[in-house]
Design an enzyme around this catalytic site. Sequence first.
Site, PDB file in Angstrom:
ATOM      1  CB  SER A 149      -0.924   0.006   1.221  1.00 57.60           C
ATOM      2  OG  SER A 149      -1.755  -1.127   1.197  1.00 57.60           O
TER       3      SER A 149
HETATM    4  N1  SAM Z   1      -1.423  -3.469   3.174  1.00 57.39           N
HETATM    5  C1  SAM Z   1      -0.687  -4.403   2.362  1.00 57.39           C
HETATM    6  C2  SAM Z   1       0.764  -4.010   2.313  1.00 57.39           C
HETATM    7  O1  SAM Z   1       1.114  -2.921   2.798  1.00 57.39           O
HETATM    8  O2  SAM Z   1       1.546  -4.763   1.760  1.00 57.39           O
HETATM    9  C3  SAM Z   1      -1.206  -4.444   0.961  1.00 57.39           C
HETATM   10  C4  SAM Z   1      -2.562  -4.993   0.814  1.00 57.39           C
HETATM   11  S1  SAM Z   1      -3.029  -5.164  -0.886  1.00 57.39           S
HETATM   12  C5  SAM Z   1      -3.458  -3.539  -1.295  1.00 57.39           C
HETATM   13  C6  SAM Z   1      -4.572  -6.026  -0.683  1.00 57.39           C
HETATM   14  C7  SAM Z   1      -4.393  -7.471  -0.346  1.00 57.39           C
HETATM   15  O3  SAM Z   1      -5.685  -8.036  -0.121  1.00 57.39           O
HETATM   16  C8  SAM Z   1      -3.749  -8.312  -1.435  1.00 57.39           C
HETATM   17  O4  SAM Z   1      -2.602  -8.924  -0.926  1.00 57.39           O
HETATM   18  C9  SAM Z   1      -4.818  -9.330  -1.802  1.00 57.39           C
HETATM   19  O5  SAM Z   1      -4.305 -10.585  -2.173  1.00 57.39           O
HETATM   20  C10 SAM Z   1      -5.617  -9.392  -0.511  1.00 57.39           C
HETATM   21  N2  SAM Z   1      -6.989  -9.918  -0.639  1.00 57.39           N
HETATM   22  C11 SAM Z   1      -7.949  -9.644  -1.560  1.00 57.39           C
HETATM   23  N3  SAM Z   1      -9.073 -10.335  -1.289  1.00 57.39           N
HETATM   24  C12 SAM Z   1      -8.817 -11.080  -0.174  1.00 57.39           C
HETATM   25  C13 SAM Z   1      -9.585 -12.008   0.609  1.00 57.39           C
HETATM   26  N4  SAM Z   1     -10.832 -12.330   0.316  1.00 57.39           N
HETATM   27  N5  SAM Z   1      -8.977 -12.572   1.667  1.00 57.39           N
HETATM   28  C14 SAM Z   1      -7.700 -12.265   2.009  1.00 57.39           C
HETATM   29  N6  SAM Z   1      -6.930 -11.394   1.318  1.00 57.39           N
HETATM   30  C15 SAM Z   1      -7.480 -10.812   0.241  1.00 57.39           C
END
Ligand code: SAM
Length: 217
Positions: free
Chosen positions: A64
């Site tokens: 992010s």
């Molecule tokens: N905050 C994190 C970082 O700083 O690295 C980044 C998060 S990224 C924007 C969003 C994450 O949500 C991704 O890794 C994606 O795989 C995960 N994601 C999406 N849908 C999901 C679900 N149903 N369950 C778990 N993770 C999920």
Amino acid sequence: MIEKKYRTALNDLIIYLKKSRFLNDSKVESAFQNIPRHEFVVPSELDRAYYNEPLSIMNNQTISQPGVVSRMTEWLDIKDGQKILEIGTGSGWQTAILSYLVRNGTVHSVERHPELAKFARKNLEKLGIDNTHVILGDGSLGYPEESPYDRIIITAACTKIPQPLLEQLGENGLIIAPVGDSSQSLILLKKTSGKIVEIKNESNYVFVPLLGKFGKK
Ligand code: SAM
């Protein structure tokens, strides 16, 4: 402490985030100073680790944007000893920031991609962080095993906050999520006397989608 090579870039980032009012809280600033973002990016992005940008990690996902992480973290108003649930671990950087602020508390973080769960665990371990628990699974279902939570953070865009997450939030707990379709509003909700009340709402954010049973199909 962050090694010298990255210190100037981090200081410049912090100055920018403070000027643009995305970083206002000294405790969150201290978390940014102590949790090195460059330890959570892939080698090809190391030079950009302290840019105020989301960066590609793997599986078409991103670490992010720092300004978004500071905004969400500040709104969550984390206290020592709390139990936090994070949905979407990604690189583990936001997880580490939460773990720093919660000190004697715990962060449970759910990620759906096995490679990312492994990447995040490795990143957290190398910094000696031992109050986090990365779970591989569908975060749209939450993690009922450890509920209720004092704080819940969803780091992926949802059209509607998944009902299981609202149920797993404890009394007086806060939940933050980006809600919307192509563009999202960051929404902070509080549970009071069993009711969900909106506390803050800010538009114009763009996140990758939350997938899963209660997410985007
Ligand atoms: N905050 C994190 C970082 O700083 O690295 C980044 C998060 S990224 C924007 C969003 C994450 O949500 C991704 O890794 C994606 O795989 C995960 N994601 C999406 N849908 C999901 C679900 N149903 N369950 C778990 N993770 C999920």
